[in-house]
Write an enzyme that holds these catalytic residues in place. Structure first.
Site, PDB file in Angstrom:
ATOM      1  N   THR A 189       7.410  -1.291 -11.218  1.00 15.12           N
ATOM      2  CA  THR A 189       7.510  -1.721  -9.819  1.00 15.12           C
ATOM      3  C   THR A 189       8.757  -2.586  -9.693  1.00 15.12           C
ATOM      4  O   THR A 189       9.250  -3.118 -10.684  1.00 15.12           O
ATOM      5  CB  THR A 189       6.282  -2.533  -9.386  1.00 15.12           C
ATOM      6  N   GLU A 333       1.572   1.965  -8.318  1.00 13.37           N
ATOM      7  CA  GLU A 333       0.311   1.893  -9.062  1.00 13.37           C
ATOM      8  C   GLU A 333      -0.663   3.010  -8.698  1.00 13.37           C
ATOM      9  O   GLU A 333      -1.641   3.242  -9.396  1.00 13.37           O
ATOM     10  CB  GLU A 333      -0.368   0.535  -8.792  1.00 13.37           C
ATOM     11  N   LYS A 441       0.415 -17.611   8.678  1.00 11.99           N
ATOM     12  CA  LYS A 441      -0.811 -18.283   9.116  1.00 11.99           C
ATOM     13  C   LYS A 441      -0.423 -19.483   9.974  1.00 11.99           C
ATOM     14  O   LYS A 441       0.100 -20.472   9.476  1.00 11.99           O
ATOM     15  CB  LYS A 441      -1.659 -18.717   7.925  1.00 11.99           C
TER      16      LYS A 441
HETATM   17  P1  ADP Z   1       7.453  -2.237  -4.912  1.00  2.48           P
HETATM   18  O1  ADP Z   1       6.215  -3.072  -5.002  1.00  2.48           O
HETATM   19  O2  ADP Z   1       8.230  -2.176  -6.118  1.00  2.48           O
HETATM   20  O3  ADP Z   1       8.215  -2.390  -3.631  1.00  2.48           O
HETATM   21  P2  ADP Z   1       6.049   0.157  -4.218  1.00  2.48           P
HETATM   22  O4  ADP Z   1       6.859   1.233  -3.627  1.00  2.48           O
HETATM   23  O5  ADP Z   1       5.013   0.517  -5.182  1.00  2.48           O
HETATM   24  O6  ADP Z   1       7.024  -0.736  -4.924  1.00  2.48           O
HETATM   25  O7  ADP Z   1       5.470  -0.721  -3.039  1.00  2.48           O
HETATM   26  C1  ADP Z   1       4.156  -0.600  -2.606  1.00  2.48           C
HETATM   27  C2  ADP Z   1       3.974  -1.455  -1.393  1.00  2.48           C
HETATM   28  O8  ADP Z   1       4.772  -0.982  -0.321  1.00  2.48           O
HETATM   29  C3  ADP Z   1       2.570  -1.429  -0.841  1.00  2.48           C
HETATM   30  O9  ADP Z   1       1.730  -2.309  -1.539  1.00  2.48           O
HETATM   31  C4  ADP Z   1       2.796  -1.846   0.599  1.00  2.48           C
HETATM   32  O10 ADP Z   1       2.900  -3.249   0.726  1.00  2.48           O
HETATM   33  C5  ADP Z   1       4.126  -1.241   0.907  1.00  2.48           C
HETATM   34  N1  ADP Z   1       3.934   0.012   1.643  1.00  2.48           N
HETATM   35  C6  ADP Z   1       3.958   1.267   1.174  1.00  2.48           C
HETATM   36  N2  ADP Z   1       3.746   2.159   2.147  1.00  2.48           N
HETATM   37  C7  ADP Z   1       3.566   1.458   3.287  1.00  2.48           C
HETATM   38  C8  ADP Z   1       3.295   1.796   4.648  1.00  2.48           C
HETATM   39  N3  ADP Z   1       3.188   3.057   5.061  1.00  2.48           N
HETATM   40  N4  ADP Z   1       3.166   0.776   5.532  1.00  2.48           N
HETATM   41  C9  ADP Z   1       3.279  -0.507   5.151  1.00  2.48           C
HETATM   42  N5  ADP Z   1       3.550  -0.883   3.901  1.00  2.48           N
HETATM   43  C10 ADP Z   1       3.682   0.076   2.966  1.00  2.48           C
END
Ligand code: ADP
Length: 542
Positions: A189, A333, A441
């Protein structure tokens, strides 16, 4: 009593074997560094992946060894996907946009023995090489002999040319068999909080995820599709497209490093792309380019977007162009697909505006996954579209913990905490309000940053927006909005704030608007809110 059915381990090699035999002529088009187009087919990719597997054996790579790639989307990277995993090694895709220090950290953490790199990443390789000598033995530059860059490597690390290596290898005759639970690939990640963490996929999880990706309410790829992944192959396996497309026999159009809007539009039109996928930032840029130039996307039928919230206004603009954006949500993940936005009988009946409201949610849980929202007291939030909870998931393609971090194990039956907060509606559609770390918040009330951003980008003069929590003497935190104007438009704080007036309760309206030329984006194209928080935390306190 056991069923009397054949048992074939769910191996990644079966995908490319199938594609080569049954869709052997389907095209794989790559835009090379110099802008030229390279054309090959699944039949060719499969045979070259077998050359690659043999070459890796020659370099001493064995089952379970980690082999890294530092590469953009290209036919050679596709061959690595299949050659490395297919021979039983672990294909570790590295995000080249990470800091050098993080890249060195993950190569050491993964103990990569071989690194494949695009020639234009030679400086990154040179930068990390002195720090990764403990495990790294070979660097293979993904180029022909004539294109090899000058690259001096420390003693103990040998430099190879990809094409020379492949040409010298006698291809393995057949793909080896091993248990489907064998590790296939590894992706870290981006590490916006702390060091990057590794997610180790298996052949089984990858195959099931890719099959699910092709469901009709998901990517729904068909043999007649021409798929242009605008998401890099180092970002959560390009959301399964390098696997799902060959499974369907769909053509792949790989844009290389040319991810800027003019290049993407030109490539999509020239190569008749029917489907594409990428983070919202990419589609925002493409939209601006289309508006500025008056161009159209002639063949593109649908876009899948996720990685961060897809603004409702962005969806509407593409809707007007006749190209629906399908929103998906997931994480590295979860391989990554967890939810996908597709209609149900209940949502199909909605009129246009209400339908768009639903389509702007993150979608509903796909088969193979389970997703829930958990309240502070540990109970599951009701599906009332109002009660937020911490989102967790489990399923066939969810990590049971991070690679080499025993303290993070949730086990096979556990629920993986996503760090996202959201609600479920009565039809099971998930609406994310925030990442836990981005929550605002204010005086005890939660304010959704995603809601505020969605409204801001619907303003006719706003291109991009981020809402963050800024310190406030009375309310502890108040929302602060940081916006980028659309090119050629002038923007005032007053007009942005006025735009919020009839759309949210008064306490949710940002206290101030900062107008900037550009927002910081991270390694996967998301807005770096942590950087903005550092920069503007004290904005309201002076
Ligand atoms: P990193 O954590 O490295 O940025 P990821 O691509 O695995 O990599 O990120 C996952 C996160 O991206 C999710 O936990 C969420 O917060 C955000 N995310 C993914 N898709 C969406 C979506 N359609 N809308 C809002 N947030 C999203």
């Amino acid at each position: 009593m056991l069923g009397q059915m054949q048992h074939h381990p769910l191996l990644i090699s079966s995908i490319i074997r199938y594609a080569a035999r049954h869709h052997g002529a389907a095209e794989v088009v790559s835009k090379l560094a110099d802008g030229a187009l390279h054309r090959t087919s699944y039949a060719q990719v499969e045979i070259r992946a077998r050359h690659l597997a043999a070459a890796l054996q020659g370099l001493g790579v064995q089952l379970g060894h980690r082999v890294a790639t530092l590469a953009m989307n290209s036919f050679r990277h596709l061959e690595c996907y299949y050659g490395i995993s297919g021979m039983g090694a672990v294909c570790h895709t590295i995000n080249p946009r990470l800091a050098l220090d993080d890249i060195a950290y993950i190569i050491n953490h993964a103990e990569d023995g071989v690194l494949f790199a695009d020639p234009f990443f030679a400086t990154i390789v040179a930068g990390v090489a002195p720090q990764v000598g403990a495990s790294l033995r070979h660097v293979v530059i993904m180029a022909s002999a004539a294109e090899m860059p000058a690259l001096a490597l420390p003693a103990g690390i040998t430099l190879h040319c990809y094409e020379t290596l492949l040409a010298a290898a006698t291809p393995i005759a057949t793909w080896p068999d091993f248990p489907e639970t064998t590790a296939s690939s590894l992706c870290y990640t981006s590490g916006t909080t702390g060091r990057p963490k590794g997610v180790l996929y298996s052949h089984r999880s990858t195959l099931l995820h890719s099959l699910a990706g092709n469901a009709a309410d998901s990517l729904a790829l068909r043999a007649v599709d021409r798929v242009l992944p605008g998401v890099p192959m180092f970002h959560a396996n390009a959301w399964s497209l390098p696997y799902s497309a060959p499974m369907a026999g769909a053509a792949l159009i790989l844009p290389g490093r040319h991810l800027d809007a003019p290049s993407l539009v030109a490539l999509a039109n020239a190569e008749r792309a029917t489907m594409s996928a990428g983070v919202p930032t990419i589609w925002l840029g493409v939209l601006q380019h289309l508006r500025e130039t008056g161009q159209r996307l002639h063949t593109l039928g649908r876009i899948m977007s996720g990685g961060s919230a897809v603004p409702r206004a962005l969806m509407q603009s593409y809707e007007e162009l006749g190209i629906p954006i399908i929103q998906a949500w997931g994480m590295t993940e979860s391989s990554p697909i967890a939810t996908m936005n597709a209609a149900t009988p209940a949502t199909l009946a909605l009129e246009a505006e209400a339908a768009l409201d639903i389509r702007a949610t993150q979608g509903r849980t796909v088969f193979g996954m389970d997703v829930r929202a958990i309240r502070e007291d540990g109970s599951e939030a009701p599906w009332d579209a109002a009660t937020p909870g911490n989102i967790q998931f489990q399923g066939h393609w969810v990590a049971n913990g991070y690679f080499r971090q025993p303290e993070t194990q949730v086990g096979d039956q556990g629920w993986f905490p996503t760090g996202d907060v959201g609600t479920f509606d009565a039809n099971g559609f998930v609406r994310l309000t925030d990442r836990t770390k981005d929550l605002i918040k204010s005086g005890g009330e939660w304010i959704s940053s995603i809601d505020l951003e969605n409204i801001a980008v619907a303003h006719p003069d706003v291109a991009e927006a981020a809402a963050i929590a800024a310190a406030h003497p009375k309310w502890a935190e108040r929302p602060l909005l940081i916006v980028v104007p659309r090119p050629g438009h002038t923007l005032t704080e007053a007009s942005v704030l006025a735009f919020f007036a009839d759309k949210v309760p008064k306490f949710s309206i940002p206290d101030a608007v900062v107008i900037v030329e550009e927002l910081p984006h991270g390694a996967t194209g998301k807005i770096q809110k942590n950087v903005l928080r550092d920069r503007y935390a004290g904005y309201l306190t002076g």
